[in-house]
Design a protein around this motif. Structure first.
Motif, mmCIF file in Angstrom:
data_model
loop_
_atom_site.group_PDB
_atom_site.id
_atom_site.type_symbol
_atom_site.label_atom_id
_atom_site.label_comp_id
_atom_site.label_asym_id
_atom_site.label_seq_id
_atom_site.Cartn_x
_atom_site.Cartn_y
_atom_site.Cartn_z
ATOM 1 N N ILE A 188 0.874 -0.821 -0.332
ATOM 2 C CA ILE A 188 -0.322 -0.079 -0.062
ATOM 3 C C ILE A 188 1.160 1.524 0.369
ATOM 4 C CG2 ILE A 188 -1.657 1.125 1.499
ATOM 5 C CD1 ILE A 188 -2.890 -1.500 2.306
ATOM 6 N N SER A 189 0.370 2.228 -1.029
ATOM 7 C CA SER A 189 1.202 3.265 -1.519
ATOM 8 C C SER A 189 2.785 3.227 -1.072
ATOM 9 C CB SER A 189 1.214 4.593 -0.247
ATOM 10 O OG SER A 189 -0.187 4.590 0.272
ATOM 11 N N GLY A 190 3.266 2.240 -1.751
ATOM 12 C CA GLY A 190 4.340 2.075 -2.111
ATOM 13 C C GLY A 190 5.223 1.431 -1.076
ATOM 14 N N HIS A 191 5.135 1.934 0.079
ATOM 15 C CA HIS A 191 5.915 1.082 0.691
ATOM 16 C C HIS A 191 5.323 0.414 2.696
ATOM 17 C CE1 HIS A 191 3.376 4.112 4.365
ATOM 18 N NE2 HIS A 191 3.786 4.783 2.356
ATOM 19 N N ASP A 192 4.019 0.582 3.003
ATOM 20 C CA ASP A 192 2.967 -0.363 3.659
ATOM 21 C C ASP A 192 2.907 -1.848 3.329
ATOM 22 O OD1 ASP A 192 1.442 -1.437 5.442
ATOM 23 O OD2 ASP A 192 -0.426 0.535 5.307
ATOM 24 N N TYR A 193 3.641 -2.310 4.159
ATOM 25 C CA TYR A 193 3.808 -4.188 3.521
ATOM 26 C C TYR A 193 2.467 -4.592 4.637
ATOM 27 C CZ TYR A 193 4.487 -8.820 2.602
ATOM 28 O OH TYR A 193 4.718 -10.359 2.679
ATOM 29 N N ARG A 194 1.761 -5.538 3.600
ATOM 30 C CA ARG A 194 0.995 -5.999 4.955
ATOM 31 C C ARG A 194 0.329 -7.564 4.420
ATOM 32 N NH1 ARG A 194 -4.067 -1.214 5.475
ATOM 33 N NH2 ARG A 194 -2.765 0.089 6.034
ATOM 34 N N GLU A 195 0.430 -8.622 5.169
ATOM 35 C CA GLU A 195 -0.451 -9.196 5.214
ATOM 36 C C GLU A 195 -2.093 -10.188 5.426
ATOM 37 O OE1 GLU A 195 2.544 -12.371 5.456
ATOM 38 O OE2 GLU A 195 4.818 -11.533 4.583
ATOM 39 N N HIS A 196 -2.494 -11.006 4.905
ATOM 40 C CA HIS A 196 -3.839 -11.478 5.113
ATOM 41 C C HIS A 196 -3.708 -13.411 4.537
ATOM 42 C CE1 HIS A 196 -5.072 -7.348 5.688
ATOM 43 N NE2 HIS A 196 -4.297 -7.159 5.178
ATOM 44 N N VAL A 197 -4.522 -13.967 4.456
ATOM 45 C CA VAL A 197 -4.780 -14.845 4.727
ATOM 46 C C VAL A 197 -6.524 -15.000 4.570
ATOM 47 C CG1 VAL A 197 -5.084 -17.533 5.489
ATOM 48 C CG2 VAL A 197 -2.984 -15.906 5.610
ATOM 49 N N VAL A 198 -6.705 -16.204 3.530
ATOM 50 C CA VAL A 198 -8.284 -15.853 3.093
ATOM 51 C C VAL A 198 -8.490 -17.445 3.270
ATOM 52 C CG1 VAL A 198 -10.189 -16.326 2.292
ATOM 53 C CG2 VAL A 198 -8.562 -13.998 2.155
ATOM 54 N N GLU A 199 -9.227 -18.011 4.223
ATOM 55 C CA GLU A 199 -9.659 -19.452 4.089
ATOM 56 C C GLU A 199 -11.193 -19.721 2.996
ATOM 57 O OE1 GLU A 199 -7.560 -22.049 5.842
ATOM 58 O OE2 GLU A 199 -6.507 -20.180 6.656
ATOM 59 N N TYR A 200 -10.879 -21.154 2.980
ATOM 60 C CA TYR A 200 -11.847 -21.850 1.414
ATOM 61 C C TYR A 200 -13.076 -21.469 2.586
ATOM 62 C CZ TYR A 200 -14.747 -23.874 -1.299
ATOM 63 O OH TYR A 200 -15.795 -24.591 -2.301
#
Length: 292
Positions: free
Chosen positions: A165-177
């Motif tokens: 995000i915005s070229g510098h804000d790194y994030r992670e998420h997980v989506v379960e089926y």
């Protein structure tokens, strides 16, 4: 090494925009990037536009914006960042898949996570966003639909999401089926494809993309007079008058606000920013923008 998943059949890896790529995604099928439009949850398309596309009718062309361009350019870097954070995963690019028993269900994940034997265990989706809008509480709904469709197509249970995000804000998420959500999307997709086969066009909505699609139907242009039903004619004339009045009033409001702003940049009310000014190099106002 042969790549295999529980329910997915790999059709091939194609360069976007090539005839092979179009063929793998064309025809009466629903891809992962299209399912949000079927559900009327896409910020870029809707059932009306997609129906015309699947019916072989003209639709507005896809525009490669700077955001799209840089999203494509940054995808390998963001994927590499995710791999750096997760040792032990084998991260690989992939191609277009179809469901083993539903040829019309297609998906092209960004990355697959495999074992040394070639079994695909999970997926990785890579996203970029100019702002954090929509990412405050997880994955935006249209991306959630895309991911559920991918998992359902390949028969997998989990997808990791890496977003910059915005070229510098790194994030992670997980989506379960989610089997219930996937079933709902399949049912909606099948009804949508039936509407294409039967020539049952979706209702006209208020979106700009629907209007742009109607503008591209060249067979609508003739030199003849066409009698328009009263409700449609009245709605057009009344809303046009309201639009002109609203534009005039808004211009007046902008003038009052700009004058009150003086030499400032941000216009606030009770601590809340309501607008901001952009300026030319000489200090004159380029535009007055509403706060986002």
């Amino acid at each position: 090494m042969t790549i295999h998943t529980p329910t997915g059949v790999l059709l091939g890896s194609y360069t976007p925009g090539t005839p092979e790529w179009e063929q793998a995604r064309g025809g009466l099928c629903i891809t992962a990037t299209e399912i949000a439009a079927v559900m009327n949850l896409s910020p870029w398309s809707n059932p009306f536009v997609l129906w015309h596309k699947k019916s072989g009718l003209p639709v507005p062309p896809f525009v490669v914006t700077s955001q799209v361009e840089w999203g494509n350019r940054l995808e390998p870097a963001v994927a590499a960042k995710w791999q750096d954070e997760h040792e032990g995963y084998c991260v690989e690019p992939t191609g277009t898949w179809r469901h083993r028993h539903r040829d019309w269900q297609r998906a092209t994940p960004d990355r697959i996570l495999t074992t040394s034997q070639g079994a695909v265990t999970e997926l990785l989706e890579v996203k970029t966003s100019p702002t954090g809008e929509g990412w405050e509480n997880g994955v935006p709904l249209h991306y959630y639909c895309q991911i559920q469709w991918q998992l359902d197509t390949l028969g997998l249970q989990r997808c990791h999401v890496a977003v910059l995000i915005s070229g510098h804000d790194y994030r992670e998420h997980v989506v379960e089926y989610d089997e219930t959500d996937a079933k709902l999307m399949r049912e909606r997709a099948e009804r949508f494809l039936d509407s294409v086969r039967n020539g049952q066009r979706p209702d006209i909505d208020a979106s700009t993309s629907t209007y742009d699609t109607l503008r591209r139907q060249v067979d609508r242009f003739t030199a003849e007079d066409v009698e328009i039903p009263g409700p449609i004619a009245s709605r057009y004339e009344v809303t046009h008058q309201q639009l002109k009045a609203a534009e005039t009033e808004h211009t007046h409001a902008k003038s009052l606000l700009l004058d009150a702003l003086g030499g400032g940049r941000n216009a606030t009310h009770l601590g809340r920013r309501i607008a901001y000014r952009t300026a030319h190099e000489d200090g004159t106002t380029r535009s007055l923008q509403p706060a986002r």
